[in-house]
Design an enzyme around this catalytic site. Structure first.
Site, short mmCIF file in Angstrom:
data_model
loop_
_atom_site.label_atom_id
_atom_site.label_comp_id
_atom_site.label_asym_id
_atom_site.label_seq_id
_atom_site.Cartn_x
_atom_site.Cartn_y
_atom_site.Cartn_z
N SER A 169 -2.30 3.74 -0.56
CA SER A 169 -0.95 3.68 -0.02
C SER A 169 -0.03 3.03 -1.05
O SER A 169 -0.49 2.54 -2.08
CB SER A 169 -0.93 2.88 1.28
OG SER A 169 -1.00 1.50 0.98
N LYS A 170 1.24 3.03 -0.73
CA LYS A 170 2.26 2.53 -1.66
C LYS A 170 1.97 1.13 -2.18
O LYS A 170 2.28 0.81 -3.31
CB LYS A 170 3.62 2.53 -0.96
CG LYS A 170 4.44 3.75 -1.26
CD LYS A 170 5.93 3.43 -1.21
CE LYS A 170 6.76 4.68 -1.25
NZ LYS A 170 7.09 5.20 0.07
N ARG A 171 1.39 0.29 -1.32
CA ARG A 171 1.19 -1.08 -1.79
C ARG A 171 0.15 -1.17 -2.90
O ARG A 171 0.05 -2.18 -3.58
CB ARG A 171 0.86 -2.02 -0.62
CG ARG A 171 -0.47 -1.80 -0.01
CD ARG A 171 -0.63 -2.38 1.36
NE ARG A 171 -1.69 -1.66 2.03
CZ ARG A 171 -2.97 -1.85 1.79
NH1 ARG A 171 -3.37 -2.76 0.93
NH2 ARG A 171 -3.89 -1.13 2.43
#
Ligand code: GLU
Length: 469
Positions: A243-245
Site C-alpha cells: 500500500s501507499k505507506r
C-alpha cells in the site's frame, strides 16, 4: 488468430490513472515469457468502466509500458470497443443451450439475498428462470446467465498454484449479458482472450477464483483453456499487502526517482521469480531464463535497498552514451531543463568516473556536477569552507606550476603530490580546495579525474577563479 504452437501472452490493465508496480511486474512476466519464446505479447485495455477510462488514464498505461520498455505487438485492444462481439457470444451461448434468459430484477435478487442472510441460508442466487421454457417468458428485458454445471467441480491446473478445485455448487449462474445489453467483465475477458489467441494467462492471484468462472464459460463454448499462472501479489517490506505507506506504487514514480528502466526490469523480474541465485542480469538473460516454474508461491516483498543495488549494477555496465540519453529522459520526466549539447558531451566524457558508484540517475548528475557547471563556479557552503586565504594562495601557486605540466594522470599526480609535500600537507588537505575550485562541491570524483575530464584550459581557469578572493 494463432497459428501452430506460437505463444501469446497479454497484459490487460484497467485504466486507474497510473501504472501500478504490480501491473508493471505482471506485464514484465508476460513480456519475458513471450519474448523469450518467439511469441507475441499483447496489450488490452480493460476500459469498460467508462467513468475511469479517460484518455489520460489510458495514456498513463501506455506511458508506463513505454518507459519500462515493454513493447507490445499490434495495436492495443480496447475491451469496450468489443462489446458487440461479447454480446454476440452471449447470444451464441443462449442459442446453444449453455445460457438462459433470466427475468429476475435487481430488487428480486436483493430481496432473496436479504432473506437468505436473515435465515442463515446460502446467499448464492439460483435463478428461477433456468429451466423455464421460452413459451412462458414474459416480454420484458432480461439478462443472459450461464447455465453452469450444478454438480461436480471446476478444476484449474495452475502453473504456479498447482491444481485448484472449485465446487460447482458454490458458483452461481453468472450473468454474461446484463439486461441493458452490456457484457459482464467475466464474459469480456474470456471472449477477448480467446479472440486474441492468448495461450498463457499470467496474472495476479487475486484473479484465481475468476479463472474458475472463466473456465466454465470456456467449457460452455468448447474453447480450449489457456495455461493459467496466477502469481502472488507483491507485499510491502513488512509482509503486508502493498500500500501507499510502503512507498511509491506507480511505476513512473520510480522513473522520476531516477531508476533506469533496465534496472527496474531486473528488479521487478526478481520480485516473485527466481533463477537460482541470480540477482543481477541483463534483459537477454532474463528472456532466456524466464519460466513459469521459477515463479514462487509466496508473495515477494518490496525492498528498495535491493533496488538501489540492482540499479547501481545496471548503471555501472551501461554504455556512457546510453547513460547520457537516460539522464536526458529522466530530466524530461521531472520537468527539468535538458542538458545542452556541450553538457551532454562533457557528461559523457566524465561518465567513466561517475558510473561505477552511482545508484540512480540523479546520483550520476550529482557526481557529475563538476562536468555540468560552467564558470564561474559558485561553491556550496561546505566547499566554501575549504577556500581560505591560505588555500587561495596555494591555488594561485598551483595554477602557475601546472601551466606547463603535460595533462596526463601520471604527470598531474606527480605534480600535485610534490606540491603537497613541498608544503608539508597531506594530499587530502590540498584536494579540498581543489575540489571546491573545480566542482564547487566538497564531495566529488577524484581530483585527477575531474582535471582530465575538464582539460587543462578549463581546469586552470577554474583554479584561477577560485584563487581570486
Ligand atoms: N483488468 C484486470 C486487472 O487490471 C486484469 C484481468 C486479467 O488479467 O485477466 O486486474
Amino acid at each position: 488468430m494463432v497459428s501452430g504452437s506460437e505463444i501469446v501472452t497479454r497484459i490487460a490493465p484497467s485504466p486507474t490513472g497510473y501504472m501500478h508496480i504490480g501491473t508493471a511486474r505482471t506485464a514484465l512476466f508476460n513480456w519475458l515469457f513471450a519474448r523469450g519464446r518467439g511469441g507475441r505479447f499483447l496489450l488490452r485495455v480493460e476500459d469498460t468502466d467508462r467513468a475511469r477510462s479517460t484518455p489520460e488514464a489510458t495514456e498513463a498505461i501506455f506511458a508506463g509500458m513505454r518507459w519500462l520498455g515493454l513493447d507490445w505487438d499490434g495495436e492495443a485492444v480496447s475491451q469496450f470497443d468489443r462489446a458487440p462481439r461479447h454480446a454476440e457470444v452471449a447470444r451464441e451461448m443462449l442459442a446453444g443451450g449453455h445460457a438462459y434468459k433470466c427475468f429476475s430484477t435487481q430488487e428480486e435478487i436483493q430481496a432473496f439475498r436479504d432473506a437468505a442472510k436473515a435465515e442463515g441460508r446460502s446467499t448464492l442466487f439460483l435463478s428461477p428462470w433456468r429451466d423455464v421454457p421460452e413459451a412462458e417468458h414474459p416480454d420484458v428485458p432480461f439478462a443472459i446467465r450461464l447455465k453452469a454445471p450444478r454438480d461436480g467441480e471446476t478444476v484449474i491446473e495452475d502453473a504456479v498454484q498447482g491444481r485448484v478445485t472449485f465446487r460447482n455448487d458454490q458458483l452461481d449462474d453468472m450473468v454474461l449479458l446484463r439486461s441493458d445489453g452490456t457484457p459482464t467483465y467475466m464474459l469480456a475477458v474470456v471472449v477477448d482472450d480467446h479472440d486474441m489467441g492468448v495461450t498463457h494467462v499470467i496474472r495476479g492471484d487475486d484473479h484465481l477464483s475468476n479463472a474458475a468462472r472463466q473456465a466454465q464459460i470456456l467449457h460452455a463454448m468448447g474453447w480450449p483453456l489457456p495455461v493459467y499462472a496466477h502469481i502472488p501479489l507483491i507485499h510491502g517490506p513488512d509482509g503486508k499487502k502493498l500500500s501507499k505507506r510502503h512507498g511509491a506504487l506507480g511505476v513512473m514514480e520510480y522513473a522520476a526517482m531516477g531508476y533506469p528502466a533496465a534496472a527496474m526490469r531486473n528488479y521487478l523480474a526478481r520480485l516473485g521469480w527466481s533463477h537460482g541465485d541470480d540477482e543481477l542480469f541483463t534483459d537477454a538473460e532474463a528472456r532466456e531464463w524466464f519460466d513459469l516454474s521459477g515463479i514462487g508461491r509466496a508473495p515477494a516483498r518490496l525492498d528498495l535497498k535491493k533496488l538501489d543495488h540492482v540499479s547501481g549494477w545496471h548503471i555501472g555496465r551501461t554504455e556512457d552514451a546510453a547513460l547520457v540519453a537516460a539522464v536526458q529522459e529522466f530530466l524530461g520526466l521531472t520537468g527539468a531543463d535538458p542538458l545542452t549539447e556541450a553538457q551532454e558531451k562533457r557528461l559523457e566524457t566524465a561518465m567513466y568516473c561517475l558510473k561505477e558508484r552511482a545508484k540512480t540517475l540523479p546520483d550520476l548528475l550529482e557526481k557529475g556536477h563538476f562536468a555540468l557547471v560552467s564558470r564561474p563556479i559558485a561553491p556550496d557552503a561546505k566547499a566554501a569552507e575549504a577556500l581560505t586565504d591560505v588555500s587561495r594562495g596555494i591555488l594561485s601557486e598551483l595554477t602557475a606550476q601546472l601551466q606547463n605540466v603535460s595533462w596526463t594522470r601520471d604527470a598531474l599526480e606527480g605534480s600535485l603530490t610534490a606540491a603537497a609535500e613541498a608544503r608539508g600537507l597531506k594530499f587530502g588537505q590540498l584536494a579540498a580546495p581543489l575540489r571546491a575550485a573545480l566542482a564547487g562541491r566538497a564531495a566529488t570524483p577524484s581530483v585527477y579525474d575531474m582535471m582530465l575530464v575538464l582539460g587543462a584550459e578549463e581546469s586552470l581557469a577554474r583554479l584561477e577563479d577560485a584563487a581570486r578572493p
